[in-house]
Design an enzyme around this catalytic site. Structure first.
Site, PDB file in Angstrom:
ATOM      1  N   TYR A  58     -22.918  14.416 -23.962  1.00  0.00           N
ATOM      2  CA  TYR A  58     -24.167  13.579 -24.340  1.00  0.00           C
ATOM      3  C   TYR A  58     -24.058  12.144 -24.424  1.00  0.00           C
ATOM      4  O   TYR A  58     -24.732  11.595 -24.956  1.00  0.00           O
ATOM      5  CB  TYR A  58     -24.773  14.341 -25.415  1.00  0.00           C
ATOM      6  CG  TYR A  58     -25.646  15.468 -25.560  1.00  0.00           C
ATOM      7  CD1 TYR A  58     -26.402  15.786 -24.317  1.00  0.00           C
ATOM      8  CD2 TYR A  58     -25.013  16.794 -25.961  1.00  0.00           C
ATOM      9  CE1 TYR A  58     -27.273  16.843 -24.330  1.00  0.00           C
ATOM     10  CE2 TYR A  58     -25.795  17.955 -25.756  1.00  0.00           C
ATOM     11  CZ  TYR A  58     -26.772  17.812 -24.967  1.00  0.00           C
ATOM     12  OH  TYR A  58     -27.460  19.077 -24.850  1.00  0.00           O
TER      13      TYR A  58
ATOM     14  N   HIS B 278     -29.552  24.281 -22.205  1.00  0.00           N
ATOM     15  CA  HIS B 278     -29.348  22.811 -21.426  1.00  0.00           C
ATOM     16  C   HIS B 278     -29.580  23.059 -19.948  1.00  0.00           C
ATOM     17  O   HIS B 278     -28.834  23.885 -19.268  1.00  0.00           O
ATOM     18  CB  HIS B 278     -28.123  22.089 -21.807  1.00  0.00           C
ATOM     19  CG  HIS B 278     -27.657  21.081 -20.886  1.00  0.00           C
ATOM     20  ND1 HIS B 278     -28.120  19.788 -20.996  1.00  0.00           N
ATOM     21  CD2 HIS B 278     -26.740  20.862 -19.882  1.00  0.00           C
ATOM     22  CE1 HIS B 278     -27.694  19.027 -20.117  1.00  0.00           C
ATOM     23  NE2 HIS B 278     -26.797  19.708 -19.501  1.00  0.00           N
TER      24      HIS B 278
ATOM     25  N   GLU C 294     -21.274  16.904 -15.002  1.00  0.00           N
ATOM     26  CA  GLU C 294     -21.225  17.874 -16.169  1.00  0.00           C
ATOM     27  C   GLU C 294     -20.265  19.066 -15.729  1.00  0.00           C
ATOM     28  O   GLU C 294     -19.626  19.760 -16.479  1.00  0.00           O
ATOM     29  CB  GLU C 294     -22.474  18.304 -16.465  1.00  0.00           C
ATOM     30  CG  GLU C 294     -23.500  17.239 -17.212  1.00  0.00           C
ATOM     31  CD  GLU C 294     -25.036  17.434 -17.346  1.00  0.00           C
ATOM     32  OE1 GLU C 294     -25.380  18.617 -16.940  1.00  0.00           O
ATOM     33  OE2 GLU C 294     -25.611  16.729 -17.962  1.00  0.00           O
TER      34      GLU C 294
ATOM     35  N   LYS D 279     -27.190  27.078 -25.414  1.00  0.00           N
ATOM     36  CA  LYS D 279     -26.680  26.639 -26.601  1.00  0.00           C
ATOM     37  C   LYS D 279     -26.635  27.407 -27.818  1.00  0.00           C
ATOM     38  O   LYS D 279     -26.727  28.674 -27.921  1.00  0.00           O
ATOM     39  CB  LYS D 279     -27.782  25.653 -27.143  1.00  0.00           C
ATOM     40  CG  LYS D 279     -27.933  24.225 -26.188  1.00  0.00           C
ATOM     41  CD  LYS D 279     -29.189  23.543 -26.529  1.00  0.00           C
ATOM     42  CE  LYS D 279     -29.253  22.206 -25.564  1.00  0.00           C
ATOM     43  NZ  LYS D 279     -30.414  21.286 -25.949  1.00  0.00           N
TER      44      LYS D 279
ATOM     45  N   ASN E 119     -33.540  23.767 -29.202  1.00  0.00           N
ATOM     46  CA  ASN E 119     -34.140  24.387 -27.700  1.00  0.00           C
ATOM     47  C   ASN E 119     -33.454  25.154 -26.967  1.00  0.00           C
ATOM     48  O   ASN E 119     -33.866  25.111 -25.801  1.00  0.00           O
ATOM     49  CB  ASN E 119     -34.899  23.068 -27.126  1.00  0.00           C
ATOM     50  CG  ASN E 119     -33.904  22.223 -26.482  1.00  0.00           C
ATOM     51  OD1 ASN E 119     -32.745  22.294 -26.549  1.00  0.00           O
ATOM     52  ND2 ASN E 119     -34.443  21.005 -26.008  1.00  0.00           N
TER      53      ASN E 119
HETATM   54  P1  DAT Z   1     -33.128  17.835 -22.227  1.00  0.00           P
HETATM   55  O1  DAT Z   1     -31.915  18.616 -22.921  1.00  0.00           O
HETATM   56  O2  DAT Z   1     -34.411  18.362 -21.774  1.00  0.00           O
HETATM   57  O3  DAT Z   1     -32.302  17.420 -20.725  1.00  0.00           O
HETATM   58  P2  DAT Z   1     -32.290  15.093 -23.248  1.00  0.00           P
HETATM   59  O4  DAT Z   1     -31.340  14.916 -22.238  1.00  0.00           O
HETATM   60  O5  DAT Z   1     -33.362  14.123 -23.494  1.00  0.00           O
HETATM   61  O6  DAT Z   1     -33.356  16.490 -22.951  1.00  0.00           O
HETATM   62  O7  DAT Z   1     -31.827  15.397 -24.849  1.00  0.00           O
HETATM   63  C1  DAT Z   1     -30.755  16.272 -24.751  1.00  0.00           C
HETATM   64  C2  DAT Z   1     -31.021  17.122 -26.250  1.00  0.00           C
HETATM   65  O8  DAT Z   1     -31.322  16.250 -27.056  1.00  0.00           O
HETATM   66  C3  DAT Z   1     -32.380  18.008 -26.192  1.00  0.00           C
HETATM   67  O9  DAT Z   1     -32.363  19.104 -25.389  1.00  0.00           O
HETATM   68  C4  DAT Z   1     -32.451  18.305 -27.743  1.00  0.00           C
HETATM   69  C5  DAT Z   1     -31.988  16.947 -28.139  1.00  0.00           C
HETATM   70  N1  DAT Z   1     -33.051  15.965 -28.425  1.00  0.00           N
HETATM   71  C6  DAT Z   1     -33.688  15.249 -27.569  1.00  0.00           C
HETATM   72  N2  DAT Z   1     -34.746  14.586 -28.187  1.00  0.00           N
HETATM   73  C7  DAT Z   1     -34.854  14.776 -29.344  1.00  0.00           C
HETATM   74  C8  DAT Z   1     -35.438  14.467 -30.315  1.00  0.00           C
HETATM   75  N3  DAT Z   1     -36.415  13.412 -30.347  1.00  0.00           N
HETATM   76  N4  DAT Z   1     -35.123  14.769 -31.694  1.00  0.00           N
HETATM   77  C9  DAT Z   1     -34.289  15.801 -31.756  1.00  0.00           C
HETATM   78  N5  DAT Z   1     -33.557  16.273 -30.916  1.00  0.00           N
HETATM   79  C10 DAT Z   1     -33.802  15.770 -29.485  1.00  0.00           C
HETATM   80 MG    MG Z   2     -30.817  15.942 -20.588  1.00  0.00          MG
END
Ligand code: DAT
Ligand code: MG
Length: 151
Positions: free
Chosen positions: A51, A117, A128, A11, A114
């Site tokens: 997303y 991805h 994807e 990212k 974080n």
């Molecule tokens: P991952 O990236 O571990 O697959 P995800 O698909 O649930 O997680 O969410 C995608 C991204 O969205 C994640 O990497 C960071 C952001 N995100 C997820 N939950 C969040 C939250 N509660 N607050 C802020 N950003 C969040």
């Molecule tokens: Mg995800």
């Protein structure tokens, strides 16, 4: 399936913080094969599509803005259980819960920054990969260490 593929992206924060090499290294040294890679400053439309499953979430707009804030490094890695092991290499979504030794557990602190991805399932990986790469960008090559990684 030693041909399983996952979509991994570094990212904008991972790029800005100079972590591209470190993140690639984790996948490379584990034994996964890099089959595609490019740097791209993705537009909002692309990120909304990527997303789309999170479209209803309160953090969705901020997530798209963050992902659009600079270039990302998009990659496809191939190997046995690349999807689930890739997620393990990344660590938990919330870096405060990511184990030390994982990418997030070693390099970041907050969920909204974080740094990486990874696809969460084989079918989402296929979606994807098709979204981010053209067929001809997926490179066919033989990994010279394959017999030393797989029995
Ligand atoms: P991952 O990236 O571990 O697959 P995800 O698909 O649930 O997680 O969410 C995608 C991204 O969205 C994640 O990497 C960071 C952001 N995100 C997820 N939950 C969040 C939250 N509660 N607050 C802020 N950003 C969040
Ligand atoms: Mg995800």
């Amino acid at each position: 399936n030693i041909k399983e593929r996952t979509f991994i992206a570094i990212k904008p924060d991972g790029v800005q913080r100079g972590l591209v090499g470190d993140i690639i290294k984790r996948f490379e040294q584990r034994g996964y094969k890099l089959v595609a890679m490019k740097m791209v400053h993705a537009d909002t439309k692309m990120l909304e599509e990527h997303y789309k499953d999170l479209a209803g979430k309160p953090f969705y707009a901020g997530l798209v803005k963050y992902m659009n804030s600079g270039p990302i490094v998009a990659m496809v890695w191939e190997g046995l259980q690349a999807v689930s092991t890739g997620r393990k290499l990344l660590g938990a979504t919330n870096p405060l819960d990511s184990a030390p030794g994982t990418i997030r557990g070693d390099f970041c602190i907050q969920t909204g920054r974080n740094i990486c991805h990874g696809s969460d399932a084989v079918d989402s990986a296929e979606r994807e990969i098709a979204l981010w790469f053209k067929k001809e960008e997926l490179v066919q090559w033989d990994h010279h260490s394959a017999p030393w990684i797989y029995e």
